[in-house]
Design a protein around this motif. Structure first.
Motif, PDB file in Angstrom:
ATOM      1  N   LYS A   1       0.821  -1.070   0.099  1.00  0.00           N
ATOM      2  CA  LYS A   1       0.126  -0.010   0.129  1.00  0.00           C
ATOM      3  C   LYS A   1       1.058   0.728  -0.141  1.00  0.00           C
ATOM      4  O   LYS A   1       0.642   1.923  -0.764  1.00  0.00           O
ATOM      5  CB  LYS A   1      -1.376   0.094   1.290  1.00  0.00           C
ATOM      6  CG  LYS A   1      -2.002  -0.984   1.175  1.00  0.00           C
ATOM      7  CD  LYS A   1      -3.334  -0.168   0.623  1.00  0.00           C
ATOM      8  CE  LYS A   1      -4.610  -1.077  -0.497  1.00  0.00           C
ATOM      9  NZ  LYS A   1      -5.228  -1.875   0.608  1.00  0.00           N
TER      10      LYS A   1
ATOM     11  N   ASN B   1      -5.116  -7.168  -8.413  1.00  0.00           N
ATOM     12  CA  ASN B   1      -6.101  -6.245  -8.167  1.00  0.00           C
ATOM     13  C   ASN B   1      -5.915  -4.879  -9.961  1.00  0.00           C
ATOM     14  O   ASN B   1      -5.030  -5.750 -10.698  1.00  0.00           O
ATOM     15  CB  ASN B   1      -5.637  -4.758  -7.308  1.00  0.00           C
ATOM     16  CG  ASN B   1      -3.932  -4.647  -7.194  1.00  0.00           C
ATOM     17  OD1 ASN B   1      -3.488  -4.561  -8.377  1.00  0.00           O
ATOM     18  ND2 ASN B   1      -3.547  -4.327  -5.878  1.00  0.00           N
TER      19      ASN B   1
ATOM     20  N   LYS C   1      -9.586  -7.509  -8.617  1.00  0.00           N
ATOM     21  CA  LYS C   1     -10.369  -7.020  -7.977  1.00  0.00           C
ATOM     22  C   LYS C   1     -10.543  -5.264  -7.978  1.00  0.00           C
ATOM     23  O   LYS C   1      -9.611  -4.770  -8.626  1.00  0.00           O
ATOM     24  CB  LYS C   1      -9.734  -7.060  -6.913  1.00  0.00           C
ATOM     25  CG  LYS C   1      -9.270  -8.809  -6.219  1.00  0.00           C
ATOM     26  CD  LYS C   1      -8.001  -8.514  -4.864  1.00  0.00           C
ATOM     27  CE  LYS C   1      -7.117  -8.786  -5.504  1.00  0.00           C
ATOM     28  NZ  LYS C   1      -5.795  -8.455  -5.081  1.00  0.00           N
TER      29      LYS C   1
ATOM     30  N   GLY D   1     -10.738  -2.722  -6.033  1.00  0.00           N
ATOM     31  CA  GLY D   1     -10.391  -1.628  -4.943  1.00  0.00           C
ATOM     32  C   GLY D   1      -9.707  -0.533  -5.533  1.00  0.00           C
ATOM     33  O   GLY D   1     -10.045   0.339  -4.722  1.00  0.00           O
ATOM     34  N   HIS D   2      -9.367  -0.728  -6.279  1.00  0.00           N
ATOM     35  CA  HIS D   2      -8.381   0.665  -6.831  1.00  0.00           C
ATOM     36  C   HIS D   2      -9.088   1.020  -7.302  1.00  0.00           C
ATOM     37  O   HIS D   2      -9.253   2.522  -8.217  1.00  0.00           O
ATOM     38  CB  HIS D   2      -7.089   0.166  -7.184  1.00  0.00           C
ATOM     39  CG  HIS D   2      -5.939  -0.787  -6.498  1.00  0.00           C
ATOM     40  ND1 HIS D   2      -4.936   0.336  -6.187  1.00  0.00           N
ATOM     41  CD2 HIS D   2      -5.998  -1.608  -5.666  1.00  0.00           C
ATOM     42  CE1 HIS D   2      -4.498  -0.429  -5.175  1.00  0.00           C
ATOM     43  NE2 HIS D   2      -4.908  -1.754  -5.013  1.00  0.00           N
TER      44      HIS D   2
ATOM     45  N   ASP E   1     -15.913  -6.939  -7.987  1.00  0.00           N
ATOM     46  CA  ASP E   1     -14.390  -7.448  -8.323  1.00  0.00           C
ATOM     47  C   ASP E   1     -15.012  -9.068  -9.720  1.00  0.00           C
ATOM     48  O   ASP E   1     -16.010  -9.092  -9.162  1.00  0.00           O
ATOM     49  CB  ASP E   1     -14.031  -8.048  -6.982  1.00  0.00           C
ATOM     50  CG  ASP E   1     -13.795  -7.863  -6.147  1.00  0.00           C
ATOM     51  OD1 ASP E   1     -13.203  -6.953  -5.809  1.00  0.00           O
ATOM     52  OD2 ASP E   1     -14.355  -8.468  -4.257  1.00  0.00           O
TER      53      ASP E   1
ATOM     54  N   ILE F   1     -16.581   1.103   1.301  1.00  0.00           N
ATOM     55  CA  ILE F   1     -16.290   1.505   3.126  1.00  0.00           C
ATOM     56  C   ILE F   1     -15.432   2.699   2.672  1.00  0.00           C
ATOM     57  O   ILE F   1     -14.197   2.035   2.395  1.00  0.00           O
ATOM     58  CB  ILE F   1     -15.997  -0.086   3.391  1.00  0.00           C
ATOM     59  CG1 ILE F   1     -17.070  -0.482   3.582  1.00  0.00           C
ATOM     60  CG2 ILE F   1     -16.004   1.126   5.568  1.00  0.00           C
ATOM     61  CD1 ILE F   1     -17.151  -2.316   4.792  1.00  0.00           C
TER      62      ILE F   1
ATOM     63  N   GLY G   1      -6.142  -7.757  -0.005  1.00  0.00           N
ATOM     64  CA  GLY G   1      -6.046  -8.618  -1.136  1.00  0.00           C
ATOM     65  C   GLY G   1      -4.609 -10.001  -0.751  1.00  0.00           C
ATOM     66  O   GLY G   1      -6.303 -10.813  -1.119  1.00  0.00           O
TER      67      GLY G   1
ATOM     68  N   LYS H   1     -15.720 -12.470  -0.779  1.00  0.00           N
ATOM     69  CA  LYS H   1     -16.381 -10.972  -0.116  1.00  0.00           C
ATOM     70  C   LYS H   1     -17.118 -10.793   0.692  1.00  0.00           C
ATOM     71  O   LYS H   1     -16.430  -9.815   0.881  1.00  0.00           O
ATOM     72  CB  LYS H   1     -17.069 -10.276  -2.196  1.00  0.00           C
ATOM     73  CG  LYS H   1     -17.776  -9.202  -2.109  1.00  0.00           C
ATOM     74  CD  LYS H   1     -16.897  -8.240  -3.084  1.00  0.00           C
ATOM     75  CE  LYS H   1     -17.407  -7.234  -2.967  1.00  0.00           C
ATOM     76  NZ  LYS H   1     -16.625  -6.110  -3.039  1.00  0.00           N
TER      77      LYS H   1
HETATM   78  N1  LIG Z   1     -13.122   0.524   0.636  1.00  0.00           N
HETATM   79  C1  LIG Z   1     -13.984  -0.951   0.529  1.00  0.00           C
HETATM   80  N2  LIG Z   1     -14.727  -0.764   0.671  1.00  0.00           N
HETATM   81  C2  LIG Z   1     -15.332  -2.257   0.690  1.00  0.00           C
HETATM   82  N3  LIG Z   1     -14.257  -3.039  -0.729  1.00  0.00           N
HETATM   83  C3  LIG Z   1     -13.127  -3.222  -0.403  1.00  0.00           C
HETATM   84  C4  LIG Z   1     -12.808  -2.134  -0.431  1.00  0.00           C
HETATM   85  N4  LIG Z   1     -11.466  -1.751  -0.965  1.00  0.00           N
HETATM   86  C5  LIG Z   1     -11.400  -3.261  -1.297  1.00  0.00           C
HETATM   87  N5  LIG Z   1     -12.016  -4.069  -0.809  1.00  0.00           N
HETATM   88  C6  LIG Z   1     -12.468  -5.592  -1.643  1.00  0.00           C
HETATM   89  O1  LIG Z   1     -11.371  -5.842  -0.674  1.00  0.00           O
HETATM   90  C7  LIG Z   1     -10.915  -6.667  -1.462  1.00  0.00           C
HETATM   91  C8  LIG Z   1      -9.593  -6.662  -2.127  1.00  0.00           C
HETATM   92  O2  LIG Z   1      -9.204  -5.338  -3.140  1.00  0.00           O
HETATM   93  P1  LIG Z   1      -7.553  -4.625  -3.452  1.00  0.00           P
HETATM   94  O3  LIG Z   1      -8.643  -4.145  -4.849  1.00  0.00           O
HETATM   95  O4  LIG Z   1      -8.510  -3.491  -2.488  1.00  0.00           O
HETATM   96  O5  LIG Z   1      -6.896  -5.779  -3.460  1.00  0.00           O
HETATM   97  P2  LIG Z   1      -5.475  -5.407  -3.122  1.00  0.00           P
HETATM   98  O6  LIG Z   1      -4.831  -4.189  -3.147  1.00  0.00           O
HETATM   99  O7  LIG Z   1      -5.267  -6.084  -3.525  1.00  0.00           O
HETATM  100  O8  LIG Z   1      -5.181  -5.437  -1.757  1.00  0.00           O
HETATM  101  P3  LIG Z   1      -3.597  -4.925  -0.997  1.00  0.00           P
HETATM  102  O9  LIG Z   1      -3.119  -4.188  -0.137  1.00  0.00           O
HETATM  103  O10 LIG Z   1      -3.394  -6.337   0.354  1.00  0.00           O
HETATM  104  O11 LIG Z   1      -2.778  -5.235  -1.546  1.00  0.00           O
HETATM  105  C9  LIG Z   1     -11.705  -7.189  -2.928  1.00  0.00           C
HETATM  106  O12 LIG Z   1     -12.415  -8.197  -2.182  1.00  0.00           O
HETATM  107  C10 LIG Z   1     -12.517  -5.986  -2.881  1.00  0.00           C
HETATM  108  O13 LIG Z   1     -13.912  -5.893  -3.294  1.00  0.00           O
END
Ligand SMILES: Nc1ncnc2c1ncn2[C@@H]1O[C@H](COP(=O)(O)OP(=O)(O)OP(=O)(O)O)[C@@H](O)[C@H]1O
Ligand SMILES: Cc1ncc(CO)c(N)n1
Length: 268
Positions: free
Chosen positions: A111, A139, A175, A177-178, A186, A202, A211, A236
């Motif tokens: 992160k 991601n 995914k 999240g970004h 997702d 959230i 992740g 999820k």
């Molecule tokens: N702010 C949020 N609110 C709800 N769900 C989220 C949020 N951020 C991420 N997620 C969920 O969390 C999971 C991980 O998504 P993300 O894209 O953040 O992975 P990542 O970037 O690989 O995480 P990491 O920080 O571990 O590298 C997914 O299922 C996504 O839908």
């Protein structure tokens, strides 16, 4: 009692929110027996990564061999692999031990921006590990690195999932999240159909290890014999609860609450 078993091959996060620690906590919460092969030790907290100490190839292989020879995991997850030597050794050991249901979380950058995979090793990941993956969970920035084009629209994301599928993975989850917007979506491509999993976004900074936790939940459910569709659905819900009830510890991007999903089930 017959217990399902899962192995994580990943880096250690001293802060306990990501990596091996997140994986083992998630396996336990989903009632799966967890095992580990550590690829690298990181000195890390919610503020960032202070040190990275990769293990030798021999140390990584021996851990996988020891688990394979005796404990026979029903599913395997890979996380931080750091360099090409470790990727090649892990791919080779997984094949040699005939381990199935391999979930590859192609961890690249923490992160705070620290590289957890060397830039030159992305190609090795594509050539050696993706072809043996039952599921891969990039991601959006990781998916962009794997396919070599920008992902802006849902159509881009579908094209990226198909491109990664064509590298040999049996299923792909990109995914969201970004992404931006009020929903986090997702996308799962299982070779035939695109499935969308959406939840309200959230508003929180406590997303350290989301992740890892998501991919570990997929792995645990696959270990129990669930389908990829069922596994992603549970993962999820698991990560949504974990983010929503996050613990508020640490001064930076805090960890999620791995106990939240179970606590909610107990309380309904
Ligand atoms: N702010 C949020 N609110 C709800 N769900 C989220 C949020 N951020 C991420 N997620 C969920 O969390 C999971 C991980 O998504 P993300 O894209 O953040 O992975 P990542 O970037 O690989 O995480 P990491 O920080 O571990 O590298 C997914 O299922 C996504 O839908
Ligand atoms: C050890 C480790 N693996 C994965 C991630 C990605 O969240 C992290 N921050 N640390």
């Amino acid at each position: 009692m017959r217990i399902s078993k899962a192995l994580t091959i990943a880096g250690s996060d001293s802060g306990g929110g990501a990596g091996i620690q997140a994986d083992l906590k998630t396996f336990q919460e989903l009632e799966v027996y967890g095992m580990s092969a550590i690829t690298a030790v990181t000195a890390q907290n919610t503020l960032g990564v202070q040190g990275i100490f990769p293990l030798t190839v021999e140390a990584v292989i021996d851990q996988i061999k020891s688990v394979g020879a005796d404990l026979h995991p029903n599913a395997v997850k890979t996380g931080m692999l750091f360099n090409s030597e470790i990727i090649e050794a892990v791919a080779h050991a997984i094949k040699k031990e005939k381990m199935a249901k391999v979930v590859v979380d192609p961890v690249m950058i923490a992160k705070g921006g620290s590289p957890l995979l060397l830039e030159e090793s992305v190609d090795t990941l594509k050539k050696k590990l993706i072809p043996i993956a039952f599921c891969i969970t990039p991601n959006i920035p990781e998916a962009e690195k794997l396919v070599g084009f920008k992902i802006v629209s849902l159509e881009d994301r579908k094209r990226a999932a198909k491109t990664i599928f064509d590298l040999g993975a049996k299923s792909v989850v990109i995914k969201g999240g970004h992404d931006d917007g009020n929903e986090v979506t997702d996308l799962l491509f299982d070779g035939n159909t695109y499935h969308l999993f959406s939840s309200p976004r959230i508003d929180t900074k406590h997303t350290h290890g989301t992740g890892c936790t998501f991919a570990a939940a997929v792995t645990a459910e696959l270990a129990k014999g669930k389908s990829i569709l069922e596994a992603v659905e549970t993962a999820k819900s698991f990560i949504h609860a974990a983010i929503e009830d996050s613990l508020g510890i640490g001064a930076g991007h805090g960890p999620t609450n791995h106990m939240a999903y179970r606590n909610r089930k107990v309380n309904v």
